[in-house]
Scaffold this active site. Structure first.
Site, mmCIF file in Angstrom:
data_model
loop_
_atom_site.group_PDB
_atom_site.id
_atom_site.type_symbol
_atom_site.label_atom_id
_atom_site.label_comp_id
_atom_site.label_asym_id
_atom_site.label_seq_id
_atom_site.Cartn_x
_atom_site.Cartn_y
_atom_site.Cartn_z
ATOM 1 C CE LYS A 9 57.777 124.082 28.452
ATOM 2 N NZ LYS A 9 57.388 125.177 29.376
ATOM 3 C CE LYS A 14 55.545 118.334 36.092
ATOM 4 N NZ LYS A 14 55.548 118.660 37.534
ATOM 5 C CE LYS A 40 57.433 124.938 40.240
ATOM 6 N NZ LYS A 40 57.743 123.797 39.372
ATOM 7 C CG ASP A 127 61.127 122.174 32.081
ATOM 8 O OD1 ASP A 127 60.886 123.066 31.268
ATOM 9 O OD2 ASP A 127 60.343 121.866 32.997
#
Length: 250
Positions: A9, A14, A40, A127
Protein backbone atom coordinates in the site's frame (compact mmCIF):
# COMPACT_ATOMS: atom_id res chain seq x y z
CA UNK A 1 16.14 -13.27 -16.44
CA UNK A 2 14.33 -13.16 -13.11
CA UNK A 3 11.27 -10.90 -12.90
CA UNK A 4 9.94 -9.88 -9.48
CA UNK A 5 6.99 -7.66 -8.59
CA UNK A 6 6.95 -5.96 -5.20
CA UNK A 7 3.59 -4.64 -4.05
CA UNK A 8 2.37 -2.74 -1.00
CA UNK A 9 0.00 0.00 0.00
CA UNK A 10 1.03 3.61 -0.49
CA UNK A 11 3.37 4.94 2.19
CA UNK A 12 4.47 1.53 3.48
CA UNK A 13 8.09 2.02 2.36
CA UNK A 14 7.82 -0.15 -0.73
CA UNK A 15 9.86 2.04 -3.08
CA UNK A 16 12.56 2.59 -0.45
CA UNK A 17 12.74 -1.18 0.02
CA UNK A 18 12.87 -1.88 -3.72
CA UNK A 19 15.60 0.72 -4.35
CA UNK A 20 17.78 -0.67 -1.57
CA UNK A 21 17.19 -4.20 -2.85
CA UNK A 22 18.22 -3.10 -6.34
CA UNK A 23 21.53 -1.70 -5.06
CA UNK A 24 22.11 -4.78 -2.89
CA UNK A 25 21.65 -6.99 -5.95
CA UNK A 26 23.99 -4.83 -8.07
CA UNK A 27 26.64 -5.16 -5.35
CA UNK A 28 26.30 -8.94 -5.76
CA UNK A 29 27.26 -8.58 -9.42
CA UNK A 30 23.75 -8.69 -10.94
CA UNK A 31 22.41 -6.43 -13.69
CA UNK A 32 19.19 -4.93 -12.33
CA UNK A 33 16.34 -3.00 -13.94
CA UNK A 34 13.83 -1.24 -11.66
CA UNK A 35 10.47 -0.29 -13.18
CA UNK A 36 8.26 2.04 -11.17
CA UNK A 37 4.57 1.26 -11.71
CA UNK A 38 3.12 4.00 -9.52
CA UNK A 39 1.53 7.19 -10.94
CA UNK A 40 3.62 9.24 -8.46
CA UNK A 41 6.67 8.17 -10.51
CA UNK A 42 9.06 8.35 -7.56
CA UNK A 43 10.11 4.69 -7.33
CA UNK A 44 13.64 5.34 -8.61
CA UNK A 45 14.21 8.79 -7.09
CA UNK A 46 16.53 7.44 -4.35
CA UNK A 47 18.71 5.95 -7.08
CA UNK A 48 18.96 9.31 -8.83
CA UNK A 49 19.86 11.75 -6.05
CA UNK A 50 16.23 12.39 -5.11
CA UNK A 51 15.45 13.43 -8.68
CA UNK A 52 12.42 12.13 -10.53
CA UNK A 53 13.25 10.93 -14.02
CA UNK A 54 11.05 11.42 -17.07
CA UNK A 55 8.26 8.86 -17.25
CA UNK A 56 7.43 6.68 -20.23
CA UNK A 57 3.97 8.27 -20.51
CA UNK A 58 5.43 11.79 -20.44
CA UNK A 59 7.88 10.82 -23.16
CA UNK A 60 5.15 9.24 -25.28
CA UNK A 61 3.16 12.48 -25.06
CA UNK A 62 6.22 14.59 -25.88
CA UNK A 63 7.92 12.52 -28.59
CA UNK A 64 5.31 10.17 -30.03
CA UNK A 65 6.78 7.86 -32.65
CA UNK A 66 10.20 9.50 -32.26
CA UNK A 67 10.56 8.01 -28.78
CA UNK A 68 13.69 5.89 -28.43
CA UNK A 69 14.46 3.22 -25.81
CA UNK A 70 17.36 5.27 -24.46
CA UNK A 71 14.92 8.08 -23.66
CA UNK A 72 12.98 5.79 -21.32
CA UNK A 73 15.88 4.24 -19.39
CA UNK A 74 18.14 6.13 -16.97
CA UNK A 75 21.21 4.40 -15.55
CA UNK A 76 21.82 5.32 -11.90
CA UNK A 77 25.28 5.91 -10.46
CA UNK A 78 25.10 2.43 -8.91
CA UNK A 79 24.32 0.92 -12.31
CA UNK A 80 20.59 0.23 -11.89
CA UNK A 81 18.56 0.62 -15.10
CA UNK A 82 15.71 2.92 -14.00
CA UNK A 83 12.31 3.25 -15.67
CA UNK A 84 9.17 5.07 -14.49
CA UNK A 85 5.86 4.18 -16.12
CA UNK A 86 4.16 7.36 -14.89
CA UNK A 87 0.48 8.26 -14.97
CA UNK A 88 -2.03 10.23 -17.01
CA UNK A 89 -2.58 13.97 -16.84
CA UNK A 90 -4.43 14.51 -13.51
CA UNK A 91 -8.15 14.20 -14.04
CA UNK A 92 -7.73 12.64 -17.47
CA UNK A 93 -7.23 8.96 -18.24
CA UNK A 94 -6.67 5.85 -16.16
CA UNK A 95 -3.47 5.23 -14.20
CA UNK A 96 -3.83 1.48 -14.67
CA UNK A 97 -4.01 1.79 -18.45
CA UNK A 98 -0.94 4.01 -18.28
CA UNK A 99 1.04 1.18 -16.70
CA UNK A 100 -0.10 -1.19 -19.44
CA UNK A 101 0.94 1.29 -22.15
CA UNK A 102 4.35 1.85 -20.56
CA UNK A 103 5.16 -1.85 -20.13
CA UNK A 104 4.05 -2.60 -23.68
CA UNK A 105 6.22 0.24 -25.02
CA UNK A 106 9.29 -1.10 -23.18
CA UNK A 107 8.71 -4.54 -24.69
CA UNK A 108 8.13 -3.15 -28.17
CA UNK A 109 11.38 -1.17 -28.00
CA UNK A 110 13.33 -4.27 -26.90
CA UNK A 111 14.34 -3.07 -23.43
CA UNK A 112 15.08 -6.52 -22.03
CA UNK A 113 17.07 -7.60 -25.08
CA UNK A 114 19.20 -4.45 -25.13
CA UNK A 115 20.00 -4.11 -21.42
CA UNK A 116 19.95 -7.84 -20.62
CA UNK A 117 19.08 -7.48 -16.90
CA UNK A 118 19.56 -10.49 -14.65
CA UNK A 119 16.76 -9.19 -12.43
CA UNK A 120 13.77 -6.96 -13.22
CA UNK A 121 12.05 -5.37 -10.20
CA UNK A 122 8.54 -4.02 -10.74
CA UNK A 123 7.59 -1.58 -7.97
CA UNK A 124 3.78 -1.55 -7.89
CA UNK A 125 1.25 0.42 -5.87
CA UNK A 126 -0.99 -2.04 -4.05
CA UNK A 127 -3.89 0.02 -2.72
CA UNK A 128 -5.91 -1.29 -5.67
CA UNK A 129 -5.25 -4.48 -7.62
CA UNK A 130 -7.18 -3.97 -10.83
CA UNK A 131 -6.46 -3.22 -14.47
CA UNK A 132 -2.91 -2.07 -15.06
CA UNK A 133 -1.96 -2.41 -11.41
CA UNK A 134 -2.33 -6.18 -11.78
CA UNK A 135 -0.39 -6.16 -15.07
CA UNK A 136 2.98 -7.16 -13.53
CA UNK A 137 1.28 -10.31 -12.20
CA UNK A 138 0.26 -11.38 -15.70
CA UNK A 139 1.87 -14.07 -17.83
CA UNK A 140 5.20 -12.93 -19.25
CA UNK A 141 5.88 -10.34 -16.59
CA UNK A 142 6.79 -11.15 -12.97
CA UNK A 143 7.35 -14.74 -11.92
CA UNK A 144 6.83 -14.01 -8.23
CA UNK A 145 5.19 -11.30 -6.14
CA UNK A 146 6.47 -10.15 -2.76
CA UNK A 147 4.29 -7.91 -0.60
CA UNK A 148 5.67 -5.23 1.73
CA UNK A 149 3.54 -4.74 4.85
CA UNK A 150 3.73 -3.60 8.43
CA UNK A 151 1.60 -5.07 11.21
CA UNK A 152 -0.82 -2.15 11.02
CA UNK A 153 -4.45 -2.97 10.28
CA UNK A 154 -4.79 -1.13 6.96
CA UNK A 155 -1.41 -2.33 5.72
CA UNK A 156 -2.33 -5.95 6.46
CA UNK A 157 -5.72 -5.41 4.83
CA UNK A 158 -4.12 -4.13 1.63
CA UNK A 159 -1.54 -6.95 1.70
CA UNK A 160 -4.34 -9.48 2.07
CA UNK A 161 -6.15 -8.05 -0.96
CA UNK A 162 -3.00 -8.32 -3.07
CA UNK A 163 -2.44 -11.91 -1.94
CA UNK A 164 -6.07 -12.72 -2.73
CA UNK A 165 -5.66 -11.34 -6.25
CA UNK A 166 -2.67 -13.64 -6.77
CA UNK A 167 -4.73 -16.58 -5.48
CA UNK A 168 -7.50 -15.73 -7.96
CA UNK A 169 -4.99 -15.82 -10.83
CA UNK A 170 -3.86 -19.37 -10.00
CA UNK A 171 -3.99 -21.73 -12.94
CA UNK A 172 -3.45 -19.00 -15.54
CA UNK A 173 0.35 -19.16 -15.48
CA UNK A 174 0.52 -15.82 -13.68
CA UNK A 175 2.95 -14.80 -10.94
CA UNK A 176 3.07 -16.76 -7.70
CA UNK A 177 3.14 -15.31 -4.20
CA UNK A 178 6.73 -15.39 -2.94
CA UNK A 179 5.95 -14.14 0.56
CA UNK A 180 5.63 -11.06 2.75
CA UNK A 181 8.29 -8.51 3.66
CA UNK A 182 7.73 -7.10 7.15
CA UNK A 183 8.65 -3.42 7.22
CA UNK A 184 8.26 -2.69 10.91
CA UNK A 185 6.31 0.27 12.30
CA UNK A 186 6.72 -1.00 15.88
CA UNK A 187 3.00 -1.44 16.51
CA UNK A 188 1.61 -3.87 19.07
CA UNK A 189 1.74 -7.58 18.08
CA UNK A 190 3.31 -6.63 14.74
CA UNK A 191 5.17 -9.86 14.01
CA UNK A 192 2.21 -11.97 15.13
CA UNK A 193 -0.17 -10.03 12.85
CA UNK A 194 1.97 -10.60 9.77
CA UNK A 195 2.69 -14.22 10.70
CA UNK A 196 -1.07 -14.78 10.87
CA UNK A 197 -1.48 -13.15 7.45
CA UNK A 198 1.24 -15.35 5.96
CA UNK A 199 -0.40 -18.45 7.44
CA UNK A 200 -3.75 -17.49 5.88
CA UNK A 201 -2.13 -17.60 2.44
CA UNK A 202 0.15 -20.57 3.10
CA UNK A 203 3.29 -18.51 2.61
CA UNK A 204 6.16 -17.06 4.66
CA UNK A 205 7.77 -13.85 5.84
CA UNK A 206 10.87 -13.70 3.64
CA UNK A 207 12.47 -10.82 5.50
CA UNK A 208 12.10 -8.34 8.35
CA UNK A 209 13.24 -4.72 8.20
CA UNK A 210 13.54 -2.73 11.40
CA UNK A 211 12.27 0.83 11.73
CA UNK A 212 15.48 2.80 11.40
CA UNK A 213 16.42 6.45 11.51
CA UNK A 214 19.00 5.73 8.81
CA UNK A 215 16.21 4.91 6.34
CA UNK A 216 14.37 8.13 7.12
CA UNK A 217 17.58 10.15 6.88
CA UNK A 218 18.48 8.65 3.50
CA UNK A 219 14.95 9.29 2.21
CA UNK A 220 15.40 12.97 3.09
CA UNK A 221 18.83 13.04 1.41
CA UNK A 222 17.52 11.36 -1.74
CA UNK A 223 19.72 8.28 -1.55
CA UNK A 224 19.68 4.66 -0.38
CA UNK A 225 21.01 3.18 2.84
CA UNK A 226 23.00 0.78 0.65
CA UNK A 227 24.79 3.77 -0.89
CA UNK A 228 25.13 6.09 2.11
CA UNK A 229 25.68 3.56 4.90
CA UNK A 230 26.86 0.33 3.20
CA UNK A 231 28.44 -1.03 6.39
CA UNK A 232 25.39 -0.44 8.62
CA UNK A 233 23.21 -3.11 10.19
CA UNK A 234 20.33 -1.78 8.07
CA UNK A 235 22.32 -2.41 4.90
CA UNK A 236 22.92 -5.97 6.13
CA UNK A 237 19.14 -6.42 6.43
CA UNK A 238 18.59 -5.38 2.82
CA UNK A 239 21.40 -7.70 1.70
CA UNK A 240 19.88 -10.58 3.65
CA UNK A 241 16.46 -9.85 2.14
CA UNK A 242 17.99 -9.87 -1.35
CA UNK A 243 19.58 -13.26 -0.61
CA UNK A 244 16.30 -14.71 0.67
CA UNK A 245 14.37 -13.49 -2.36
CA UNK A 246 16.94 -14.87 -4.79
CA UNK A 247 16.94 -18.27 -3.03
CA UNK A 248 13.45 -18.80 -4.38
CA UNK A 249 14.80 -18.81 -7.93
CA UNK A 250 17.64 -21.31 -7.44
Amino acid sequence: MIKIAIYGKGGIGKSTTVSNLAVAMVKKGLRVMQIGCDPKADSTSLLNGGRRIKTVLELIREKGDALELEDMVTVSDEGVFCVEAGGPVPGLGCAGRGIIAALEKLEKKGAYEKYKPDVVLYDVLGDVVCGGFSMPMHRGYAQKVFIVTSGEKMSCYAAGNIAMAIENFKGRGYAQLGGFILNRRNVENELENVQSLAKDFDTVIVGELERSGLVQECDRLGTTVMNKYPESSMARQYEKLADEIMKGFE
